[in-house]
Structures are given as C-alpha cells and as structure tokens.
Design an enzyme around this catalytic site. Structure first.
Site, PDB file in Angstrom:
ATOM      1  N   ASP A  99      39.156  48.002  42.158  1.00 49.44           N
ATOM      2  CA  ASP A  99      40.836  48.372  41.490  1.00 49.44           C
ATOM      3  C   ASP A  99      40.875  47.719  39.255  1.00 49.44           C
ATOM      4  O   ASP A  99      39.986  47.160  39.022  1.00 49.44           O
ATOM      5  CB  ASP A  99      41.371  46.724  41.556  1.00 49.44           C
ATOM      6  CG  ASP A  99      43.175  47.050  41.773  1.00 49.44           C
ATOM      7  OD1 ASP A  99      43.251  47.300  40.938  1.00 49.44           O
ATOM      8  OD2 ASP A  99      43.916  46.177  42.544  1.00 49.44           O
ATOM      9  N   HIS A 101      43.738  47.920  38.166  1.00 52.46           N
ATOM     10  CA  HIS A 101      45.066  47.233  37.672  1.00 52.46           C
ATOM     11  C   HIS A 101      44.964  45.858  37.452  1.00 52.46           C
ATOM     12  O   HIS A 101      44.574  45.267  37.729  1.00 52.46           O
ATOM     13  CB  HIS A 101      46.025  46.968  38.691  1.00 52.46           C
ATOM     14  CG  HIS A 101      46.386  48.296  39.350  1.00 52.46           C
ATOM     15  ND1 HIS A 101      46.230  48.954  40.499  1.00 52.46           N
ATOM     16  CD2 HIS A 101      47.364  49.390  39.534  1.00 52.46           C
ATOM     17  CE1 HIS A 101      46.215  50.273  40.533  1.00 52.46           C
ATOM     18  NE2 HIS A 101      47.605  50.060  40.226  1.00 52.46           N
ATOM     19  N   SER A 152      42.205  45.315  48.229  1.00 57.82           N
ATOM     20  CA  SER A 152      41.708  44.756  47.512  1.00 57.82           C
ATOM     21  C   SER A 152      41.999  43.820  47.935  1.00 57.82           C
ATOM     22  O   SER A 152      41.558  42.836  47.809  1.00 57.82           O
ATOM     23  CB  SER A 152      42.670  44.700  46.015  1.00 57.82           C
ATOM     24  OG  SER A 152      42.806  46.310  45.175  1.00 57.82           O
TER      25      SER A 152
END
Ligand code: B1M
Length: 215
Positions: A99, A101, A152
């Site tokens: 991930d 982000h 996630s």
C-alpha cells in the site's frame, strides 16, 4: 471564489501554482492550519476519491491532487501549534505491505509529533517484519498501521497474528479509509489480544488513543 472554495478546488484540480499565497491568505483570515487541512483540503480529497472511484478522474490526476495535498501540509506544518517537552510515548508508524497511500499516515505523524509524542515513521509498503523490527529497536509503546486499500485490511489482520506470534505486546492502532470499527474491534481483536487493537477514524482519534497509552 472565496479562499475556502479556492483551496478545496486546488486539491481537486491538483493546482499548486500560488498555493502558498492562498494558504497564507487563509491563515491571515483566521483559519488555523489544522482546520485548513481537515475542513477544506480533505473535503477536496474526498471529491477526488469520488471522481476516481466513479471513473471520472484518471490516476495521474489523482497523483497531482495528492502532491498538492502534500505540498499544502508541508507549508502548513511549521505553523502548527506544538507542545514542548519530552516524548510522552513512542509510536512506530507504517503503511502496510503493498500500500502506497501515505497522506493520512503522515498526518497522524504530524499530529502526534506536535503533541509531544515520538513517532518513528518507517514509511509505506512495510512488511510486518520491518514493523516488528522497528518496534523492538525503538522500544515502541504503540504501533500504528495505516492502509487504504481493502486488501490492506486483510494484511493488517495477518500482521497482528504475526506480531502476537513474535511476542509483541503493545497496543496497536489501525487507521485508513477501508477499515471499519466493527472489523477492527471484532475480527482484528481476535487476531491479537494482549494489549489490544484500537480503531482510529482520523488522526485526532489516534491522538486520543495515544494519550491513553501514555497514561
Ligand atoms: Co488510491 N485508492 N490507489 N491513490 N486513493 C483509494 C484509497 C480508493 C478508495 C479510491 C477509489 O477507488 N475511490 C481506491 C481503493 C479501493 C479499494 O481498495 N477497494 C484506491 C485505489 C484503487 C488505488 C490504486 C490501486 C489505483 C491503481 O493503481 N489502479 C493505487 C494503489 C497503489 C498501492 O497502494 N499499491 C492507488 C494510488 C493512489 C495515488 C498514488 C495516486 C494516491 C496516493 C498518494 C499518496 O498517498 N502518496 C491515491 C489517492 C490520493 C487516493 C484517494 C483519492 C485519497 C487518499 C487520501 O490521501 N486521502 C483515495 C480515496 C479515498 O480514500 N476515499 C484512494 C486523504 C487522507 C488524509 O485520508 O489516508 O484515509 P486517509 O487518512 C485519514 C483516516 O483514514 C485516518 O486519518 C486520516 C484523517 O485524519 N487514518 C489513520 C489513516 N491512517 C491512519 C492511521 C492511524 C490513525 C488514523 O493510526 C495508525
């Protein structure tokens, strides 16, 4: 347009030209940096998420919005109120494996740091082994995992199992848009136990939970 609308629109358009001037103007108008982020810029990011989700915005433009958000946060950060003193407690913070982000994670970092906590921010795409290693190395009082993708959330649950298997026993804070309180408080808790798992809806929730840890 009003400064409030202009700032929100800048995030949607990914428009950084003259961003500093607008941010300074908003502060001069009485907006405090955190409210600019929470009430204006994140509103814009929400629109970006909706446009992207419905196929009306392409990824490179989302990236421009994210870069604009980051530039705004970097500009505002030195203007934020800080509480001095020794670190009250240490959190190791990461975005989980797979991930990328990190805007939310970095906001959590800034807000905890500005409130007197030590944050060891080890970055994005972190495998659980790295999180555990950092937690041991820094004597973490808490671990924070962030992730925005649905996949996630599954990784977080696996991570908790691995942490438990490796004898980690500090409170774990989970945050990110794909999580729900129910998932964290029911499914994840069973995977960890011990010091417990808590759900943070936003960065301030994270701050409240850290305050409990430091107590
Ligand atoms: Co992505 N993306 N993205 N993206 N992106 C989402 C998450 C998505 C919901 C968009 C959508 O479809 N509507 C969607 C996920 C769908 C899903 O999983 N079901 C998505 C997708 C699909 C993807 C890609 C797969 C796209 C692709 O490549 N085809 C790809 C994934 C890459 C990867 O990770 N492997 C991708 C890439 C990107 C960019 C790189 C372009 C960029 C990220 C840039 C960056 O972060 N450096 C990006 C962005 C910007 C988004 C959206 C639009 C905005 C995210 C954001 O920064 N929000 C997002 C839409 C959405 O979230 N609805 C989306 C602002 C930020 C402050 O909020 O991080 O939620 P957030 O943090 C909040 C709380 O959640 C909480 O506090 C913050 C507020 O105070 N919080 C914590 C977060 N972590 C915490 C930890 C804590 C406590 C609180 O304690 C530990």
């Amino acid at each position: 347009a009003k400064i409030e609308d202009r700032l929100k629109q800048r995030i949607i358009d990914g428009d950084r030209t003259g961003l500093d001037v607008d941010l300074a103007a908003a502060m001069a108008d009485g907006w405090v940096p955190l409210s600019i982020i929470n009430d204006l810029l994140l509103d814009g990011m929400k629109v970006v998420g909706e446009l992207f989700g419905s196929g009306k915005m392409q990824l490179p433009f989302v990236l421009q919005s994210a870069e604009t958000m980051k530039a705004a946060v970097a500009y505002l950060e030195p203007h934020m109120e800080k509480s001095a003193g020794n670190a009250k407690a240490t959190m190791v913070l990461a975005t989980v494996k797979g991930d990328v982000h990190d805007i939310g994670k970095n906001l959590v970092d800034i807000i905890l740091t500005n409130n007197g906590y030590k944050v060891v921010n080890i970055g994005i795409k972190q495998p659980v082994g790295e999180i555990i290693k950092a937690a041991k190395e820094h004597g973490a009082d808490a671990i924070g995992m962030s992730g925005l993708l649905v996949k996630s959330t599954v990784i977080m649950k696996d991570n908790l199992e691995e942490m438990r298997a490796q004898g980690i026993d500090v409170p774990v804070l989970l945050g990110g848009a794909a999580l729900t309180r129910k998932f964290v408080e029911e499914d994840c808790l069973n995977s960890y136990g011990g010091s417990g798992v808590a759900y943070a809806r936003d960065a301030f929730d994270g701050l409240d939970l850290m305050a409990k840890v430091a107590d």
